[in-house]
Write a protein that holds these residues in place. Structure first.
Motif, mmCIF file in Angstrom:
data_model
loop_
_atom_site.group_PDB
_atom_site.id
_atom_site.type_symbol
_atom_site.label_atom_id
_atom_site.label_comp_id
_atom_site.label_asym_id
_atom_site.label_seq_id
_atom_site.Cartn_x
_atom_site.Cartn_y
_atom_site.Cartn_z
ATOM 1 N N ALA A 67 0.806 -1.228 0.000
ATOM 2 C CA ALA A 67 0.000 0.000 0.000
ATOM 3 C C ALA A 67 0.838 1.276 0.000
ATOM 4 O O ALA A 67 0.277 2.365 0.120
ATOM 5 N N MET A 68 2.164 1.196 -0.136
ATOM 6 C CA MET A 68 2.984 2.406 -0.071
ATOM 7 C C MET A 68 2.852 3.233 -1.342
ATOM 8 O O MET A 68 3.072 2.744 -2.443
ATOM 9 N N LEU A 69 2.512 4.510 -1.165
ATOM 10 C CA LEU A 69 2.386 5.432 -2.288
ATOM 11 C C LEU A 69 3.713 6.120 -2.600
ATOM 12 O O LEU A 69 4.057 6.311 -3.768
ATOM 13 N N ALA A 70 4.424 6.506 -1.562
ATOM 14 C CA ALA A 70 5.655 7.273 -1.763
ATOM 15 C C ALA A 70 6.459 7.302 -0.473
ATOM 16 O O ALA A 70 5.958 6.985 0.612
ATOM 17 N N LYS A 71 7.715 7.690 -0.621
ATOM 18 C CA LYS A 71 8.576 7.991 0.523
ATOM 19 C C LYS A 71 8.929 9.479 0.427
ATOM 20 O O LYS A 71 9.307 9.964 -0.644
ATOM 21 N N VAL A 72 8.781 10.176 1.545
ATOM 22 C CA VAL A 72 9.138 11.595 1.592
ATOM 23 C C VAL A 72 10.278 11.732 2.587
ATOM 24 O O VAL A 72 10.178 11.258 3.722
ATOM 25 N N ILE A 73 11.361 12.360 2.146
ATOM 26 C CA ILE A 73 12.584 12.411 2.949
ATOM 27 C C ILE A 73 13.040 13.855 3.109
ATOM 28 O O ILE A 73 13.008 14.641 2.146
ATOM 29 N N ALA A 74 13.459 14.203 4.320
ATOM 30 C CA ALA A 74 14.008 15.532 4.600
ATOM 31 C C ALA A 74 15.437 15.403 5.095
ATOM 32 O O ALA A 74 15.752 14.506 5.884
ATOM 33 N N HIS A 75 16.309 16.318 4.662
ATOM 34 C CA HIS A 75 17.707 16.363 5.096
ATOM 35 C C HIS A 75 17.984 17.765 5.620
ATOM 36 O O HIS A 75 17.670 18.759 4.954
ATOM 37 N N ALA A 76 18.538 17.841 6.824
ATOM 38 C CA ALA A 76 18.830 19.134 7.441
ATOM 39 C C ALA A 76 20.066 18.990 8.318
ATOM 40 O O ALA A 76 20.503 17.873 8.623
ATOM 41 N N PRO A 77 20.644 20.109 8.751
ATOM 42 C CA PRO A 77 21.842 20.033 9.600
ATOM 43 C C PRO A 77 21.585 19.329 10.928
ATOM 44 O O PRO A 77 22.501 18.727 11.495
ATOM 45 N N THR A 78 20.345 19.410 11.454
ATOM 46 C CA THR A 78 20.050 18.799 12.748
ATOM 47 C C THR A 78 18.838 17.886 12.624
ATOM 48 O O THR A 78 18.027 18.007 11.694
ATOM 49 N N ARG A 79 18.689 16.980 13.603
ATOM 50 C CA ARG A 79 17.539 16.070 13.618
ATOM 51 C C ARG A 79 16.243 16.850 13.793
ATOM 52 O O ARG A 79 15.243 16.577 13.110
ATOM 53 N N GLU A 80 16.236 17.813 14.711
ATOM 54 C CA GLU A 80 15.031 18.607 14.933
ATOM 55 C C GLU A 80 14.652 19.377 13.671
ATOM 56 O O GLU A 80 13.468 19.471 13.309
ATOM 57 N N GLY A 81 15.654 19.909 12.984
ATOM 58 C CA GLY A 81 15.383 20.642 11.746
ATOM 59 C C GLY A 81 14.793 19.750 10.666
ATOM 60 O O GLY A 81 13.877 20.148 9.943
ATOM 61 N N ALA A 82 15.300 18.511 10.550
ATOM 62 C CA ALA A 82 14.769 17.581 9.561
ATOM 63 C C ALA A 82 13.329 17.204 9.886
ATOM 64 O O ALA A 82 12.471 17.138 8.995
ATOM 65 N N ALA A 83 13.035 16.962 11.173
ATOM 66 C CA ALA A 83 11.672 16.601 11.577
ATOM 67 C C ALA A 83 10.706 17.747 11.326
ATOM 68 O O ALA A 83 9.587 17.549 10.833
ATOM 69 N N ARG A 84 11.132 18.949 11.665
ATOM 70 C CA ARG A 84 10.270 20.120 11.473
ATOM 71 C C ARG A 84 9.984 20.339 9.982
ATOM 72 O O ARG A 84 8.844 20.587 9.572
ATOM 73 N N LYS A 85 11.024 20.242 9.175
ATOM 74 C CA LYS A 85 10.868 20.452 7.733
ATOM 75 C C LYS A 85 9.954 19.399 7.117
ATOM 76 O O LYS A 85 9.059 19.710 6.318
ATOM 77 N N LEU A 86 10.148 18.149 7.510
ATOM 78 C CA LEU A 86 9.351 17.064 6.950
ATOM 79 C C LEU A 86 7.887 17.178 7.366
ATOM 80 O O LEU A 86 6.974 16.977 6.552
ATOM 81 N N ALA A 87 7.640 17.498 8.626
ATOM 82 C CA ALA A 87 6.266 17.658 9.093
ATOM 83 C C ALA A 87 5.562 18.781 8.341
ATOM 84 O O ALA A 87 4.385 18.663 7.964
ATOM 85 N N GLY A 88 6.284 19.886 8.099
ATOM 86 C CA GLY A 88 5.690 21.012 7.377
ATOM 87 C C GLY A 88 5.319 20.662 5.948
ATOM 88 O O GLY A 88 4.229 21.003 5.470
ATOM 89 N N VAL A 89 6.205 19.968 5.261
ATOM 90 C CA VAL A 89 5.931 19.583 3.871
ATOM 91 C C VAL A 89 4.754 18.618 3.803
ATOM 92 O O VAL A 89 3.869 18.739 2.953
ATOM 93 N N LEU A 90 4.721 17.640 4.710
ATOM 94 C CA LEU A 90 3.613 16.683 4.711
ATOM 95 C C LEU A 90 2.284 17.376 4.991
ATOM 96 O O LEU A 90 1.252 17.043 4.393
ATOM 97 N N SER A 91 2.294 18.340 5.905
ATOM 98 C CA SER A 91 1.045 19.026 6.250
ATOM 99 C C SER A 91 0.524 19.854 5.084
ATOM 100 O O SER A 91 -0.678 20.123 5.003
ATOM 101 N N ARG A 92 1.405 20.246 4.173
ATOM 102 C CA ARG A 92 0.984 21.033 3.015
ATOM 103 C C ARG A 92 0.707 20.173 1.776
ATOM 104 O O ARG A 92 0.310 20.689 0.737
ATOM 105 N N ALA A 93 0.938 18.878 1.890
ATOM 106 C CA ALA A 93 0.665 17.984 0.758
ATOM 107 C C ALA A 93 -0.838 17.900 0.505
ATOM 108 O O ALA A 93 -1.652 18.027 1.428
ATOM 109 N N ARG A 94 -1.215 17.679 -0.741
ATOM 110 C CA ARG A 94 -2.628 17.518 -1.104
ATOM 111 C C ARG A 94 -2.790 16.136 -1.734
ATOM 112 O O ARG A 94 -2.251 15.867 -2.811
ATOM 113 N N ILE A 95 -3.511 15.270 -1.029
ATOM 114 C CA ILE A 95 -3.686 13.884 -1.459
ATOM 115 C C ILE A 95 -5.178 13.569 -1.423
ATOM 116 O O ILE A 95 -5.775 13.500 -0.344
ATOM 117 N N HIS A 96 -5.764 13.392 -2.585
ATOM 118 C CA HIS A 96 -7.199 13.155 -2.686
ATOM 119 C C HIS A 96 -7.479 11.811 -3.344
ATOM 120 O O HIS A 96 -6.736 11.380 -4.229
#
Length: 624
Positions: A367-396
């Motif tokens: 059932a996997m549609l995609a993998k979304v990956i974030a890379h940042a200097p810090t772990r917190e930065g990567a998590a924050r960036k990834l959460a933001g992008v996912l929240s703005r995704a549009r999947i219908h």
């Protein structure tokens, strides 16, 4: 030298391998089942070969068909991807016997690690710590883990917390393993309740860092990251050394992963398995080590590999697996057409997708549609960036685990590095953005759409009446009802001020906060997106044919799938929770149980039958 490569796989991993091949000037060949004919990877390849049918056994698992496709297209190499035939030693031998280049480890290495039971014996001899299986499962401490010997991906795995459930869970695990891997062998080992899943990437016998894959559902990873957080230098070095010894024990070649179960309380770890293939989560390693693992696979396959060690990890990378499934319904797989699939591509974001807008999500495969990956200097930065992008995704079009992934990435425990295999049990999946007015936005957009489609009296406002006696009502199938008023003075809804309304967007203001909702309508389905969240509604028909009503006590198919077995007969008495039948969808088996005590008055399906979501499977007339 490889000139034309066939990928014996599908969807996201096929697209991933093709991307590296294009950069190296290697021609590509895709194979596809009938259900996959319209997926993006087929069009991305230079050549494509149809494998008639849909079941994995008659398409991607058919060695003769795959080799025939290579011969017909002039391919001189085969990459197996992951899953399907990727860890099948007989397939690897068949590829080599056909005079083709096999992009993977030797058949002997695959065979040595192919059985988890034999692999543990080999690792024990190599001095790698292993988790010992109980001599008699019925006399050991609970909980226990029943595990398929020949597979992975969470299939053929069952946690047992009561000894009386052991026999049934072993039978279910065997059935899943036989269906997914062609081998029903299972074994039992102690289950570490709050352990962490830490793995080490190897190329040959060289170590390319570690990853943490502890956030899982049904023993299948959904969040992976590199490097693994919270490990002491001593533990990290010991893990790398153990992985190096494991790879040496089988004279490993190419990319592979050695997986360990790590107990953070005692700082002990045990060998779980070695995946003799590329892992789903390989992108996080690629981003932190600036390496292309597929290119290294191709290099090793052409006997050009010179063993080396990568540079230390730079920054932090986190990957999430976006699944077509409903976490609120026990992760029931979803199917249908993706009417919209958009994930923002921003700096530091990588999307490896198997589907696109318009793609059909079938029930035949993972059932996997995609993998979304974030890379940042810090772990917190990567998590924050990834959460933001996912929240703005549009999947219908289908339900996904997107909101759950965002909740995990923003969970305080995750951000502190307190990850474990049971994190999802307690994570709060609630949306981080209010959705109180989403249904109102959907109703007003439907009204605007209806007004715009008029052929007469187009100048009259929507829902206008000379004498307003009552509101208009828009009803949705989930039971939501929206009351609203229209007319010359515009729209009114309860609990919010309507700032603007159109067929594609509605702006509402509540408690002094103004929010714009983007609305997309496809038939009776209405998708609503706003900052940080999404909701989907299906408009209820105004008139229902009585013939379409289902009888009380009807057991409906929770998802499209295949009936594996029927456990009851018509006229049989059943108890609450008693299994009635088993469905298989997207490689997983799902038990449909009686909702309460009663009598089975109808059985409408037989083993092997294909059923649609919502189809009546059986009727249990409850006892008074």
């Amino acid at each position: 030298m490889i000139t034309r490569l066939l990928v014996a796989n599908r969807a996201e991993i096929a697209s991933r391998v093709f991307r590296t091949c294009r950069s190296l000037g290697i021609s590509t060949v895709a194979i596809h089942s009938d259900a996959d004919a319209g997926l993006p990877y087929v069009a991305e390849a230079d050549l494509a070969v149809r494998l008639p049918g849909n079941a994995p056994s008659e398409t991607y698992l058919d060695v003769a068909l795959v080799l025939a496709a290579a011969e017909r297209t002039g391919a001189d190499a085969i990459h197996p991807g992951y899953g399907f035939l990727s860890e099948n030693a007989d397939f690897a031998r068949a590829v080599l016997d056909a005079g083709l280049t096999w992009v993977g480890p030797s058949p002997e290495s695959i065979e040595a690690m192919g059985s988890k039971i034999k692999a543990k014996e080999l690792m024990r001899a190599a001095g790698v710590p292993v988790l010992e299986a109980p001599d008699d499962p019925a006399e050991t401490d609970l909980p226990l883990l029943v595990k398929a010997s020949a597979g992975g991906g969470g299939r053929g795995m069952r946690v047992v917390r009561r000894l009386e459930d052991l026999a049934g869970e072993i039978a279910t695990a065997r059935a899943e393993a036989a269906s997914a891997f062609g081998d029903g062998t299972v074994f039992v080992e102690p289950y570490v309740e709050r352990g962490r899943h830490v793995e080490v990437q190897v190329v040959g016998t060289s170590v390319y860092g570690d990853r943490d894959c502890s956030v899982q559902r049904r023993h299948q990873k959904i969040v992976e990251e590199a490097p693994a957080p919270g490990l002491s230098d001593e533990v990290r070095a010991a893990l790398h050394d153990a992985a190096h010894r494991a790879a040496e024990a089988v004279d490993y070649r190419g990319a592979g992963t050695v997986e360990f179960l790590y107990d953070p309380d005692t700082e002990r770890f045990w060998f779980l398995e070695m995946n003799t293939r590329l892992q789903v989560e390989h992108p996080v390693t690629e981003l932190v080590h600036d390496v292309d693992l597929v290119e290294l696979q191709l290099t090793a396959a052409q006997a050009k590999w010179t063993m080396g060690w990568p540079d230390p990890a730079q920054g932090h990378a986190i990957e999430v697996r976006l699944y077509a499934e409903d976490p609120a319904a026990d992760y029931a797989p979803q199917s249908g057409t993706l009417s919209l699939f958009e994930v923002p591509l921003e700096v530091g974001i990588r999307v490896d997708a198997g589907y696109a807008t318009g793609s059909e999500v079938s029930t035949h495969y993972d059932a996997m549609l995609a993998k979304v990956i974030a890379h940042a200097p810090t772990r917190e930065g990567a998590a924050r960036k990834l959460a933001g992008v996912l929240s703005r995704a549009r999947i219908h079009g289908v339900r996904t685990n997107r909101d759950q992934l965002v909740a995990v990435l923003r969970d305080d425990r995750f951000l502190r590095g307190e990850v474990s295999t049971d994190l999802l049990v307690t994570v709060d999946p609630a949306r981080t953005s209010r959705q109180v007015n989403a249904a109102e936005a959907a109703a007003l957009a439907l009204a605007e759409r209806a007004a715009a489609s008029r052929t007469v009296q187009r100048g009259i406002p929507a829902a206008w009446r000379n004498v307003v006696s009552q509101p208009q009502r828009t009803e949705f199938e989930d039971g939501t009802t929206v009351s609203w008023w229209g007319g010359r003075d515009g729209y009114r809804v309860e609990g919010a001020t309507v700032v603007a309304a159109g067929p594609d967007a509605v702006t509402l203001e509540a408690d002094g906060v103004r929010t714009t909702y983007e609305v997309a309508v496809a038939g009776d389905r209405v998708d609503v997106d706003w900052p940080g969240a999404h909701a989907a509604y299906v408009r209820s028909p105004r008139f229902v044919d009585p013939a379409d009503a289902v009888a009380s006590g009807s057991l409906l198919a929770p998802m499209p799938g295949t009936v594996v077995s029927v456990a009851v007969e018509q006229g049989q008495q059943v108890e609450a929770g008693q299994p009635v039948l088993v469905l298989e969808a997207m490689k997983m088996q799902h038990t449909v149980r009686a909702p309460g005590p009663g009598t089975v008055t109808e059985i409408d399906v037989k083993p092997g039958a294909q059923v649609a979501a919502g189809e009546v499977l059986a009727v249990v007339e409850e006892s008074e």
